[in-house]
Design an enzyme around this catalytic site. Structure first.
Site: not given
Length: 212
Positions: A129, A154
């Site tokens: 992320s 992600k």
């Protein structure tokens, strides 16, 4: 001489533990390496990172290692700010696109870097992320080489939509792309090296890199 310091000197029980720790390691040929570990991207990650870089610059380190292993992400804007500390200028950090592929925002900063010394970023399968936003920006802009294993993958932007009864649903509303417009979701980022390179190997890789 591995004097790891913790940026949270106040032992206030209400405060989260520091997200940034740093110290100095001796590398080959007596090189002084500033090693910074970043555990998460919370609301104070950028502030603590700035403190760490400034402290290490005062101690005249020769190069940096930024450790993003096991960092599952957090606040994307903190990643953008930290990228600016190493890259500076008006280089792109990440692009956001909608589910239909429409460009929503070009996230970057127009500030000078805190350091321009050589940088290696350590990543692994749990670098995710916001960590991937930072690692991808530094790699794509030819600022750093990435060392380790492929990252988690992600890169989605999620929003929570609440209903009148208080329940909610989490929906994916877009994606983050790296500066070279690479979609990392479910694919991750491939590092430049599996094992720590020497100075010449790292420099050669950066010389071959074409910025976006």
């Amino acid at each position: 001489n591995n004097n790891n310091k913790n940026n949270n000197n106040k032992n206030n029980k209400d405060e989260d533990p520091a997200t940034v720790t740093y110290g100095i390691e001796r590398g080959p040929k007596g090189i002084r390496r500033g090693v910074i570990s970043l555990r998460a991207f919370n609301s104070k990650a950028a502030r603590e990172m700035e403190d760490a870089i400034r402290a290490l610059e005062k101690q005249n380190v020769d190069e940096y290692i930024l450790d993003l292993r096991y960092n599952l992400g957090g606040v994307a804007q903190e990643a953008v700010q930290i990228a600016g500390m190493f890259m500076g200028g008006s280089k792109p950090v990440t692009y956001t696109v909608s589910n239909t592929g429409e460009l929503l925002e070009d996230l970057g900063l127009d500030t000078p870097p805190l350091t321009s010394k050589p940088l290696i970023v350590r990543v692994n399968f749990l670098t995710a992320s916001a960590s991937e936003i930072l690692a991808g920006a530094l790699q794509d802009n030819c600022r750093a080489v990435l060392v380790g294993t492929r990252t988690f993958g992600k890169g989605v932007i999620q929003g929570i939509f609440q209903f009148a009864d208080g329940s909610g649903i989490k929906l994916t509303i877009g994606k983050y792309l790296t500066p070279k417009r690479t979609d990392i979701n479910k694919k991750g980022i491939n590092p430049d090296f599996f094992l720590m390179p020497n100075e010449d190997q790292a420099q050669k890789k950066l010389n071959q890199c074409a910025p976006p």
